[in-house]
Design an enzyme around this catalytic site. Structure first.
Site, PDB file in Angstrom:
ATOM      1  CB  ILE A   4      54.530  24.768  62.866  1.00  0.00           C
ATOM      2  CG1 ILE A   4      54.661  25.940  64.325  1.00  0.00           C
ATOM      3  CG2 ILE A   4      53.028  25.064  62.118  1.00  0.00           C
ATOM      4  CD1 ILE A   4      54.770  27.356  63.017  1.00  0.00           C
ATOM      5  NE  ARG A  41      67.020  19.139  56.207  1.00  0.00           N
ATOM      6  CZ  ARG A  41      66.066  19.615  57.477  1.00  0.00           C
ATOM      7  NH1 ARG A  41      65.730  20.873  56.930  1.00  0.00           N
ATOM      8  NH2 ARG A  41      66.760  20.039  58.124  1.00  0.00           N
ATOM      9  CG  LEU A  63      61.419  22.047  51.418  1.00  0.00           C
ATOM     10  CD1 LEU A  63      61.541  23.405  52.268  1.00  0.00           C
ATOM     11  CD2 LEU A  63      60.384  22.485  50.424  1.00  0.00           C
ATOM     12  CB  SER A  91      60.503  27.263  55.778  1.00  0.00           C
ATOM     13  OG  SER A  91      60.718  28.071  55.654  1.00  0.00           O
ATOM     14  CE1 TYR A 141      63.261  32.419  59.043  1.00  0.00           C
ATOM     15  CE2 TYR A 141      61.815  33.789  60.193  1.00  0.00           C
ATOM     16  CZ  TYR A 141      62.108  32.157  60.045  1.00  0.00           C
ATOM     17  OH  TYR A 141      61.294  32.077  60.360  1.00  0.00           O
ATOM     18  CE  LYS A 191      59.493  31.266  57.064  1.00  0.00           C
ATOM     19  NZ  LYS A 191      58.799  30.254  56.732  1.00  0.00           N
ATOM     20  N   PRO A 202      52.019  33.268  60.961  1.00  0.00           N
ATOM     21  CG  PRO A 202      52.623  31.040  62.092  1.00  0.00           C
ATOM     22  CD  PRO A 202      52.760  31.603  60.165  1.00  0.00           C
ATOM     23  CB  VAL A 203      52.977  36.324  65.979  1.00  0.00           C
ATOM     24  CG1 VAL A 203      52.856  37.296  65.189  1.00  0.00           C
ATOM     25  CG2 VAL A 203      52.083  35.640  66.951  1.00  0.00           C
ATOM     26  CB  SER A 260      59.754  29.573  68.168  1.00  0.00           C
ATOM     27  OG  SER A 260      59.195  29.256  68.249  1.00  0.00           O
TER      28      SER A 260
END
Length: 345
Positions: A16, A36, A66, A87, A159, A163, A188-189, A203
Site C-alpha cells: 500500500i 526498518r 516502530l 504495521s 491480528y 488492528k 481496507p478490505v 494479501s
C-alpha cells in the site's frame, strides 16, 4: 518557487505504501519514507520505476523502526502530513497474542507522539477491515465505519484484535494528547492490484497460489476486495480534504466475493490457467478441524462462513472516491505477476 509540502510515509517498501508514494510524487509532494533497514532502498527504487516514477529528487528514505524511539523525531521534522502505513505483518504462528498486539499499539503511539511534537497537521492511519468486522455473529446488514470489531469475542484472531486496539489507541491519543493534530483512518478490505516487484504483500499471495495450482479446493470465505491504487487515492483524500478530519473510511468496492468467485474471475481472464484453478470448496468443519493442528489456519478458520458485506457509501459521498471494480483489481494483480515473471504463463 513554493516549497513542496512534505509527507512522511511509514513502511515505504510495503504494498500500500509504495502506491501512496507513487501518487504523492506524481502529484507534486515531497516524500520522506521510513524503512526498518536501508537495505530496502533498492527495492523501493525498483518498485517506483515499475510504477512509472524515475525522478526521485523529491524522495528521501530514512531508517526508523516502530519498536524503537530512535530516529522518529528527526523523521517528522518539517512534515505537514504523516501517513502511517507500517504495521506488523500477521504472524501465522505465535506464542501469545501480545506478540501481535503490543507492537501494533506501541508503534502507532510512537508515530503519533513524534508527529504531534513536530507540529504535523494531520495523520492518516492505515487501519484495516479487521478493526471493523471481527467477532460479530448473525450479521445481516453491511459493515460500515460505525462498526468496531469485538475484541472480547472468543474466536477473534490476534491480528484483527491488534488492528482494532491499535486504531482505538490512536483515536484515544488524539482525544487526550493530540493538541489539535487531526487524524483520519482508512480501513481496507482485501487489497489487490498491481504488484511492482517480486517482493510483495501477503494479501496477494492467494492469487499466486491459485494460478500456480497450489490450491485444490478453497475455504468458504467471503471477502470484499479493493484495488491498491484506489486505497492509495483514498489515503490522499483523507489527508487533504477538510471533511475527512476525525473520520474513518472503509476502503471497499462494496462487492463481496467468495474465494471460488476469485478463482472463476481468473479462469475467464486467464484461460491458460483454467486447469490449475480450483472448482470446489472445503467444508467449514474441515477447515476448523485442520486449524486445531495447523496454527497457520487459525485466521481462516475464524472467518469461514461469516457474513462479509460492506458499504463504501461514506468514502464515496463524503470524499467523492470512485474505486475500480473488484474484478479489475484481481485481474490487475494476476497480470502484474505474469508481467514480472512471478507466475509463469
Amino acid at each position: 518557487m513554493m516549497k513542496k509540502e512534505l509527507v512522511v510515509i511509514t513502511g515505504g517498501s510495503g504494498f500500500i505504501a509504495i502506491h501512496i508514494i507513487l501518487q504523492l510524487l506524481q502529484q507534486g509532494y515531497a516524500v520522506r519514507t521510513t524503512v526498518r533497514s536501508l537495505k530496502r532502498t533498492a527495492l523501493i527504487h525498483e518498485m517506483l520505476a515499475t510504477g512509472g516514477v524515475t525522478d526521485l529528487t523529491d524522495l528521501e528514505i530514512t531508517e526508523a523502526d516502530l519498536t524503537s524511539d530512535d530516529h522518529w523525531a528527526a523523521t517528522m521534522t518539517g512534515a505537514t502530513y504523516v501517513i502511517h502505513v507500517a504495521s506488523p505483518t500477521p504472524n501465522r504462528v505465535y506464542r501469545n497474542e501480545d506478540e501481535m498486539i503490543r507492537p501494533a499499539i506501541d508503534g502507532v503511539l510512537r508515530v503519533l507522539t513524534a508527529a504531534r511534537d513536530a507540529g504535523v497537521s494531520r495523520v492518516v492511519l492505515t487501519s484495516a477491515y479487521g478493526a471493523i468486522f471481527a467477532g460479530h455473529h448473525h450479521r445481516t446488514t453491511p459493515y460500515t465505519e460505525a462498526d468496531w470489531s469485538d475484541v472480547t469475542a472468543k474466536k477473534i484472531h490476534p491480528y484483527q484484535k491488534s488492528k482494532t486496539l491499535a486504531e482505538q489507541a490512536a483515536w484515544q491519543f488524539i482525544k487526550t494528547a493530540g493538541r489539535g493534530m487531526e487524524l483520519a483512518a482508512v480501513n481496507p478490505v482485501g487489497v489487490m492490484g498491481p504488484v511492482l516487484a517480486s517482493d510483495y504483500s501477503h494479501s496477494n499471495v492467494q492469487i499466486q497460489q491459485l494460478l500456480e495450482g497450489q490450491v485444490k479446493a478453497v475455504p468458504n470465505v467471503d471477502s470484499g476486495y479493493v484495488d491498491v491504487r484506489d486505497v492509495a487515492s483514498l489515503h490522499l483524500l483523507a489527508m487533504t480534504q477538510p471533511q475527512a478530519a476525525g473520520e474513518r473510511f472503509l476502503a471497499t468496492t462494496g462487492e463481496t466475493l467468495s474465494m471460488l468467485d476469485v478463482a472463476n474471475i481468473l479462469r475467464v481472464a486467464f484461460p491458460q490457467f483454467a486447469s490449475k484453478l480450483p472448482t470446489k470448496t472445503i467444508s467449514n468443519a474441515a477447515i476448523k478441524a485442520a486449524a486445531l493442528v495447523k496454527p497457520d489456519l487459525k485466521m481462516i478458520a475464524s472467518i469461514v462462513g461469516e457474513y462479509a458485506e460492506t458499504s463504501n457509501a461514506k468514502a464515496v459521498n463524503l470524499l467523492g472516491w470512485q474505486p475500480r471494480s473488484a474484478k479489475t483489481a484481481i485481474i490487475a494483480t494476476a497480470q502484474s505477476m505474469l508481467d514480472l515473471g512471478i507466475v509463469q504463463g
